[in-house]
Design a protein around this motif. Structure first.
Motif, PDB file in Angstrom:
ATOM      1  N   LEU A  85       0.997  -1.357  -0.354  1.00 55.46           N
ATOM      2  CA  LEU A  85      -0.095  -0.312  -0.406  1.00 55.46           C
ATOM      3  C   LEU A  85       0.806   1.164   0.255  1.00 55.46           C
ATOM      4  N   MET A  86       1.864   1.120   0.200  1.00 60.69           N
ATOM      5  CA  MET A  86       2.598   2.644   0.889  1.00 60.69           C
ATOM      6  C   MET A  86       3.387   2.795  -0.625  1.00 60.69           C
ATOM      7  N   ARG A  87       3.305   1.828  -1.199  1.00 61.05           N
ATOM      8  CA  ARG A  87       4.201   2.046  -2.881  1.00 61.05           C
ATOM      9  C   ARG A  87       3.569   1.877  -3.528  1.00 61.05           C
ATOM     10  N   ALA A  88       2.530   1.954  -3.500  1.00 61.73           N
ATOM     11  CA  ALA A  88       1.363   2.299  -4.433  1.00 61.73           C
ATOM     12  C   ALA A  88       1.246   3.630  -4.112  1.00 61.73           C
ATOM     13  N   VAL A  89       0.862   4.180  -2.828  1.00 63.17           N
ATOM     14  CA  VAL A  89       0.534   5.424  -2.772  1.00 63.17           C
ATOM     15  C   VAL A  89       2.153   5.961  -3.083  1.00 63.17           C
ATOM     16  N   ASP A  90       3.718   6.328  -3.025  1.00 64.29           N
ATOM     17  CA  ASP A  90       4.468   6.381  -3.287  1.00 64.29           C
ATOM     18  C   ASP A  90       4.558   6.641  -4.857  1.00 64.29           C
ATOM     19  N   LEU A  91       3.842   5.854  -5.752  1.00 69.02           N
ATOM     20  CA  LEU A  91       4.043   5.792  -6.907  1.00 69.02           C
ATOM     21  C   LEU A  91       3.450   6.964  -7.684  1.00 69.02           C
ATOM     22  N   ASP A  92       1.391   7.036  -6.587  1.00 66.81           N
ATOM     23  CA  ASP A  92       1.332   8.142  -7.442  1.00 66.81           C
ATOM     24  C   ASP A  92       1.882   9.293  -6.857  1.00 66.81           C
ATOM     25  N   LEU A  93       2.628   9.550  -5.822  1.00 69.25           N
ATOM     26  CA  LEU A  93       3.245  10.502  -5.415  1.00 69.25           C
ATOM     27  C   LEU A  93       4.559  11.466  -6.372  1.00 69.25           C
TER      28      LEU A  93
END
Length: 471
Positions: A38-46
Motif C-alpha cells: 500500500l505504501m508503494r502504491a502511494v509512493d508511485l502516485d506521488l
C-alpha cells in the motif's frame, strides 16, 4: 502435568502450538507485506503527480498548481511550492494554513525525498514527496515542490486486515487443531488395535501372535518386537512347565520306593537282617532324593543368571575314582561294573569347579545305571583326558541307548533328556563347554562332555606337578 495427559491430547496440543506459531508468523508476514505494498502504491502516485506538476512548470513557465488544478483532488491529495526560506509560493486549499515542511527541511532538499508527517489541515498522517524545482520568473529561483497524500485509507485497509486476521486466525487454529485431533486418532488407531490383540492373548492361546501391518514403519517394528517378546515368554513358560513335569517325575519314583520300603518294614515283625536291608534301601532312596534336590537347586540358580563357578586345581584321577566309589554298592546291586580309565601321569590337573564336576559325574553314572540292559551285568566305563585347552569326560554304558529324537532334536533342557542330563548340559555351558550324546554301534550310550580350561602360567606348572606327586 502434560506427562499425565493421554498421548492423543498431547499430540493435539503440540500440533495446535505449532499451528499457532505458523499462523502468527504468516499473519505478521501478510500484514507487513500488505502495508509495504500500500505504501508503494502511494509512493508511485506521488511520483506521478510530482513529475506531472514539475513538467507543467517547466513547459508553461507559470505556477503549476494554478495551471493544473484539475489534476489535483483537494480531498485526497495536496501540494505546495516552497522557497528555501519556507515561504509558500503556491498551495492547495486543504493545506493552505501552514507550510508542509519547515525551513530547515526545505533547505536540505537536494533530491526527491519521501517522509511521513503530520500536516496542518489534514486529519491523518500524510505521505510527502519533496522534489527540488526551478521556479519561473524574470529571475529564476530554486524551490521545493511538495506533493502529499493522506494515509488514512492505508491505515483503514491495514486495520480491516488485522481484524480479519484476529477473527480468522483463531478459527483456522481451531479447525487445524480438530484436524490434528482426528489425525492423531488415526495414527494411534493401529496402536490401539495392537493393544486389543495383545490383551486378547491368554494362556489358552499361547501361540497367538499380533498382526504385523504391511507398512514397514515403527508400528510394524513394534508388532514384530512384541511378537518376539511373546515367543520368548511362551518358550520360558514351556521350559518352566517341562521343568515342573520332569521334577515331579524324577521325585515321584524315589518317594514311592521310600514309602514302600518303610511300609514293608513296618507291616509285620522283621528280623534284624530284613530291617537292615530295608533301612539300606531307604538310605539309598534318601540319597537319591538329596541328589535330586541339589540338581533342582542348580536349575533354580541358573534361571536367575549364569551358574556361578569356583575354579581350583582338580586332580582328575582322584575325582573319577571318588565318583565311581560312591556308586559301587548300587552298581553291585544292579549287576553292573564301573570301570575307571584315568589319564596318564602328565597333565592330570585342571582348573575346574570340583563341586560342579562331581555333579556331572554323579548324574552321568546315575543315568547309566538306570538305563543298563536288563540281560547280564552291564559295564560302565568312565574316562577323562586333558588336552592343552580342555578336559574331555566320557561315560559309556551298555544299555538301551538314547531315543533317536533326543539325538536329533535341539536340546531343550528338561523335556525328553531327563533332569540329570539337563544338569550336565547346564554345568558344561557354565564352563563354556558342551555336551554331546551318541549311541554306539555295538549298543549302549556314550556321553561326552568337553570343558575348556584356562591356560595356567608356567610359574604354576610346578605346583601342579607336586600335587600330582602327592596324590
Amino acid at each position: 502435568m502434560l506427562a499425565r495427559l493421554p498421548v492423543r491430547v498431547r499430540l493435539t496440543l503440540a500440533f495446535c502450538a505449532a499451528m499457532a506459531v505458523v499462523l502468527a508468523a504468516l499473519g505478521a508476514f501478510v500484514y507487513v507485506r500488505m502495508g509495504g505494498e500500500l505504501m508503494r502504491a502511494v509512493d508511485l502516485d506521488l511520483r506521478a503527480r510530482a513529475a506531472a506538476t514539475a513538467g507543467a512548470l517547466a513547459e508553461r513557465g507559470r505556477a503549476p498548481l494554478e495551471a493544473g488544478r484539475g489534476l489535483i483532488d483537494p480531498d485526497e491529495s495536496f501540494a505546495q511550492i516552497l522557497l528555501p526560506r519556507g515561504e509558500v509560493v503556491e498551495t492547495t486549499p486543504a493545506v493552505a494554513a501552514a507550510p508542509m515542511l519547515s525551513p530547515a527541511v526545505t533547505r536540505s532538499v537536494t533530491r526527491p525525498v519521501f517522509s511521513v508527517r503530520r500536516v496542518a489541515g489534514v486529519d491523518d498522517p500524510a505521505r510527502l514527496l519533496a522534489v527540488p524545482v526551478r521556479l519561473p520568473g524574470t529571475v529564476p529561483r530554486s524551490g521545493v515542490l511538495v506533493v502529499g497524500a493522506p494515509l488514512g485509507d492505508r491505515a483503514e485497509a491495514l486495520h480491516r486486515l488485522l481484524l480479519l486476521l484476529f477473527v480468522g486466525g483463531p478459527a483456522a487454529l481451531a479447525a487445524s487443531s480438530f484436524a490434528g485431533w482426528l489425525l492423531a486418532g488415526a495414527a494411534l488407531r493401529p496402536v490401539e488395535r495392537i493393544r486389543r490383540e495383545a490383551a486378547a492373548i491368554c494362556e489358552a492361546e499361547p501361540g497367538r501372535r499380533l498382526t504385523v501391518p504391511p507398512t514397514g514403519d515403527e508400528l510394524a517394528r513394534l508388532a514384530r518386537t512384541l511378537n518376539a517378546m511373546l515367543t520368548r515368554l511362551q518358550e520360558a513358560l514351556e521350559r518352566e512347565q517341562r521343568f515342573v513335569d520332569t521334577a515331579g517325575h524324577e521325585l515321584r519314583t524315589p518317594l514311592a520306593l521310600l514309602r514302600a520300603q518303610l511300609e514293608l518294614a513296618t507291616a509285620r515283625p522283621r528280623g534284624r537282617d530284613e530291617l537292615e536291608a530295608a533301612v539300606r534301601c531307604a538310605v539309598a532312596e534318601t540319597d537319591r532324593l538329596v541328589g535330586l534336590a541339589e540338581d533342582l537347586l542348580v536349575l533354580a540358580r541358573t534361571r536367575q543368571g549364569r551358574l556361578p563357578l569356583h575354579r581350583e586345581p582338580v586332580l582328575l584321577p582322584r575325582l573319577l575314582t571318588e565318583a565311581a566309589a560312591a556308586f559301587y554298592a548300587r552298581a553291585e546291586a544292579d549287576a553292573a561294573t564301573i570301570t575307571v580309565r584315568t589319564p596318564g601321569a602328565a597333565q592330570t590337573t585342571a582348573d575346574l569347579d570340583p563341586v560342579r564336576l562331581r555333579q556331572i559325574l554323579h548324574n552321568l553314572l546315575d543315568n547309566a545305571l538306570r538305563h543298563c540292559g536288563p540281560e547280564g551285568p552291564g559295564v560302565i566305563t568312565m574316562s577323562a583326558e586333558r588336552t592343552d585347552d580342555a578336559v574331555v569326560l566320557q561315560v559309556q554304558d551298555q544299555g538301551r541307548g538314547f531315543p533317536p529324537a533326543l539325538l536329533t532334536d535341539t536340546p531343550s533342557g528338561t523335556d525328553t533328556d531327563g533332569l540329570g542330563i539337563s544338569i550336565v548340559r547346564m554345568i558344561a555351558a557354565a564352563h563354556g563347554g558342551q555336551m554331546s550324546l551318541a549311541n554306539l554301534p555295538s549298543g549302549g550310550a556314550l556321553v561326552t562332555v568337553r570343558l575348556p580350561v584356562p591356560t595356567r602360567p608356567a610359574s604354576q606348572a610346578g605346583s601342579g606337578a607336586l600335587s600330582r606327586g602327592r596324590a
